[in-house]
Motif scaffolding. Sequence first.
Motif, PDB file in Angstrom:
ATOM      1  N   ARG A 102       0.816  -1.214   0.000  1.00  0.00           N
ATOM      2  CA  ARG A 102       0.000   0.000   0.000  1.00  0.00           C
ATOM      3  C   ARG A 102       0.851   1.266   0.000  1.00  0.00           C
ATOM      4  O   ARG A 102       0.530   2.247  -0.662  1.00  0.00           O
ATOM      5  N   HIS A 103       1.964   1.248   0.744  1.00  0.00           N
ATOM      6  CA  HIS A 103       2.731   2.481   0.954  1.00  0.00           C
ATOM      7  C   HIS A 103       4.135   2.473   0.344  1.00  0.00           C
ATOM      8  O   HIS A 103       4.797   3.515   0.342  1.00  0.00           O
ATOM      9  N   GLY A 104       4.577   1.312  -0.164  1.00  0.00           N
ATOM     10  CA  GLY A 104       5.931   1.229  -0.668  1.00  0.00           C
ATOM     11  C   GLY A 104       6.926   1.117   0.471  1.00  0.00           C
ATOM     12  O   GLY A 104       6.583   1.267   1.642  1.00  0.00           O
ATOM     13  N   TYR A 105       8.187   0.878   0.112  1.00  0.00           N
ATOM     14  CA  TYR A 105       9.198   0.701   1.158  1.00  0.00           C
ATOM     15  C   TYR A 105       9.385   1.965   1.979  1.00  0.00           C
ATOM     16  O   TYR A 105       9.412   1.923   3.214  1.00  0.00           O
ATOM     17  N   ARG A 106       9.525   3.088   1.305  1.00  0.00           N
ATOM     18  CA  ARG A 106       9.789   4.338   2.025  1.00  0.00           C
ATOM     19  C   ARG A 106       8.608   4.762   2.886  1.00  0.00           C
ATOM     20  O   ARG A 106       8.775   5.282   3.990  1.00  0.00           O
ATOM     21  N   GLY A 107       7.397   4.567   2.379  1.00  0.00           N
ATOM     22  CA  GLY A 107       6.228   5.023   3.111  1.00  0.00           C
ATOM     23  C   GLY A 107       5.801   4.113   4.248  1.00  0.00           C
ATOM     24  O   GLY A 107       5.036   4.524   5.123  1.00  0.00           O
ATOM     25  N   ALA A 108       6.270   2.881   4.236  1.00  0.00           N
ATOM     26  CA  ALA A 108       5.907   1.928   5.285  1.00  0.00           C
ATOM     27  C   ALA A 108       6.781   2.141   6.517  1.00  0.00           C
ATOM     28  O   ALA A 108       7.919   2.587   6.423  1.00  0.00           O
ATOM     29  N   SER A 109       6.236   1.811   7.655  1.00  0.00           N
ATOM     30  CA  SER A 109       7.003   1.908   8.899  1.00  0.00           C
ATOM     31  C   SER A 109       6.824   0.628   9.702  1.00  0.00           C
ATOM     32  O   SER A 109       5.811  -0.074   9.560  1.00  0.00           O
ATOM     33  N   VAL A 110       7.810   0.327  10.536  1.00  0.00           N
ATOM     34  CA  VAL A 110       7.715  -0.851  11.395  1.00  0.00           C
ATOM     35  C   VAL A 110       6.531  -0.695  12.350  1.00  0.00           C
ATOM     36  O   VAL A 110       5.838  -1.674  12.648  1.00  0.00           O
ATOM     37  N   GLN A 111       6.270   0.524  12.780  1.00  0.00           N
ATOM     38  CA  GLN A 111       5.149   0.752  13.680  1.00  0.00           C
ATOM     39  C   GLN A 111       3.821   0.402  13.005  1.00  0.00           C
ATOM     40  O   GLN A 111       2.952  -0.240  13.599  1.00  0.00           O
ATOM     41  N   ALA A 112       3.663   0.803  11.742  1.00  0.00           N
ATOM     42  CA  ALA A 112       2.437   0.496  11.016  1.00  0.00           C
ATOM     43  C   ALA A 112       2.279  -1.017  10.823  1.00  0.00           C
ATOM     44  O   ALA A 112       1.166  -1.554  10.920  1.00  0.00           O
ATOM     45  N   ILE A 113       3.390  -1.681  10.554  1.00  0.00           N
ATOM     46  CA  ILE A 113       3.349  -3.134  10.385  1.00  0.00           C
ATOM     47  C   ILE A 113       2.980  -3.802  11.706  1.00  0.00           C
ATOM     48  O   ILE A 113       2.173  -4.741  11.744  1.00  0.00           O
ATOM     49  N   ALA A 114       3.542  -3.319  12.795  1.00  0.00           N
ATOM     50  CA  ALA A 114       3.238  -3.875  14.118  1.00  0.00           C
ATOM     51  C   ALA A 114       1.757  -3.710  14.448  1.00  0.00           C
ATOM     52  O   ALA A 114       1.107  -4.638  14.945  1.00  0.00           O
ATOM     53  N   GLU A 115       1.210  -2.537  14.154  1.00  0.00           N
ATOM     54  CA  GLU A 115      -0.205  -2.296  14.427  1.00  0.00           C
ATOM     55  C   GLU A 115      -1.086  -3.204  13.585  1.00  0.00           C
ATOM     56  O   GLU A 115      -2.093  -3.745  14.066  1.00  0.00           O
ATOM     57  N   ALA A 116      -0.727  -3.396  12.323  1.00  0.00           N
ATOM     58  CA  ALA A 116      -1.504  -4.262  11.445  1.00  0.00           C
ATOM     59  C   ALA A 116      -1.427  -5.720  11.890  1.00  0.00           C
ATOM     60  O   ALA A 116      -2.368  -6.490  11.716  1.00  0.00           O
ATOM     61  N   ALA A 117      -0.288  -6.104  12.483  1.00  0.00           N
ATOM     62  CA  ALA A 117      -0.106  -7.478  12.954  1.00  0.00           C
ATOM     63  C   ALA A 117      -0.668  -7.692  14.353  1.00  0.00           C
ATOM     64  O   ALA A 117      -0.776  -8.838  14.807  1.00  0.00           O
ATOM     65  N   GLY A 118      -1.008  -6.590  15.051  1.00  0.00           N
ATOM     66  CA  GLY A 118      -1.510  -6.700  16.415  1.00  0.00           C
ATOM     67  C   GLY A 118      -0.435  -7.070  17.413  1.00  0.00           C
ATOM     68  O   GLY A 118      -0.701  -7.755  18.407  1.00  0.00           O
ATOM     69  N   LEU A 119       0.802  -6.602  17.141  1.00  0.00           N
ATOM     70  CA  LEU A 119       1.928  -6.919  18.005  1.00  0.00           C
ATOM     71  C   LEU A 119       2.682  -5.645  18.362  1.00  0.00           C
ATOM     72  O   LEU A 119       2.625  -4.655  17.621  1.00  0.00           O
ATOM     73  N   PRO A 120       3.415  -5.639  19.470  1.00  0.00           N
ATOM     74  CA  PRO A 120       4.268  -4.489  19.780  1.00  0.00           C
ATOM     75  C   PRO A 120       5.381  -4.342  18.745  1.00  0.00           C
ATOM     76  O   PRO A 120       5.848  -5.328  18.171  1.00  0.00           O
ATOM     77  N   LYS A 121       5.809  -3.126  18.521  1.00  0.00           N
ATOM     78  CA  LYS A 121       6.893  -2.867  17.573  1.00  0.00           C
ATOM     79  C   LYS A 121       8.149  -3.638  17.965  1.00  0.00           C
ATOM     80  O   LYS A 121       8.865  -4.153  17.093  1.00  0.00           O
TER      81      LYS A 121
END
Length: 210
Positions: free
Chosen positions: A30-49
């Motif tokens: 959705r956001h590309g490498y630059r636009g993605a963040s580990v925090q966003a991935i953590a939230e989507a996975a339901g896990l702490p960063k």
Amino acid sequence: MTSMNMPESTRARTRNEKAILEAAEQVFARHGYRGASVQAIAEAAGLPKSNVLYYVGSKRRLYVALLERMMERWNAMLDDIRVEDDPAEVIEAFIRSKMQLTQTHPQGSRLFAAEILGGAPFLQEYLHGELRDWVEERARVFRQWAERGQMDPIDPVWLIFLIWSATQHYADFEAQVVAITDREALDDSDYQDITDFLCQVILKGCGIRR
């Protein structure tokens, strides 16, 4: 060892890694490498960063792992082919498995396409090394089939490119496909018809009888 016999810690790690990879595939696509963040991935996975970083190490490592996993999924059907195999069965199975992955993992296909369109900055080593060797090994078998008269003497590398691009089109350009065909989305019947069409056209174009 089955999953039921694994220690709970191992099962938890497997669940978390799967959740991270699936979430990362969505966020990166959705956001590309630059636009993605580990925090966003953590939230989507339901896990702490911190858990995401513990399992994958860094955003870059996670991104490259996703891309390589997608290629491994796509090409698994051709991994163990031999000259003794039937080219009709092998190539048709490859097309069908690729179309199934296009239907079930469209975000992974779009993620890979975006990386390649961007010049493949994170995949140069993989493309020039492991993947190039993989393609050449498959091409050698295709050439032997042609020498045996089991298919026309077409360029096998271009054939592999054709199958990759023709099957991935329905994920990467889904918006174009559904707009032109006046659909809200492609359903199971559509994917079956597309797959049958590609098998017919590609096999006939290679001079292969089913």
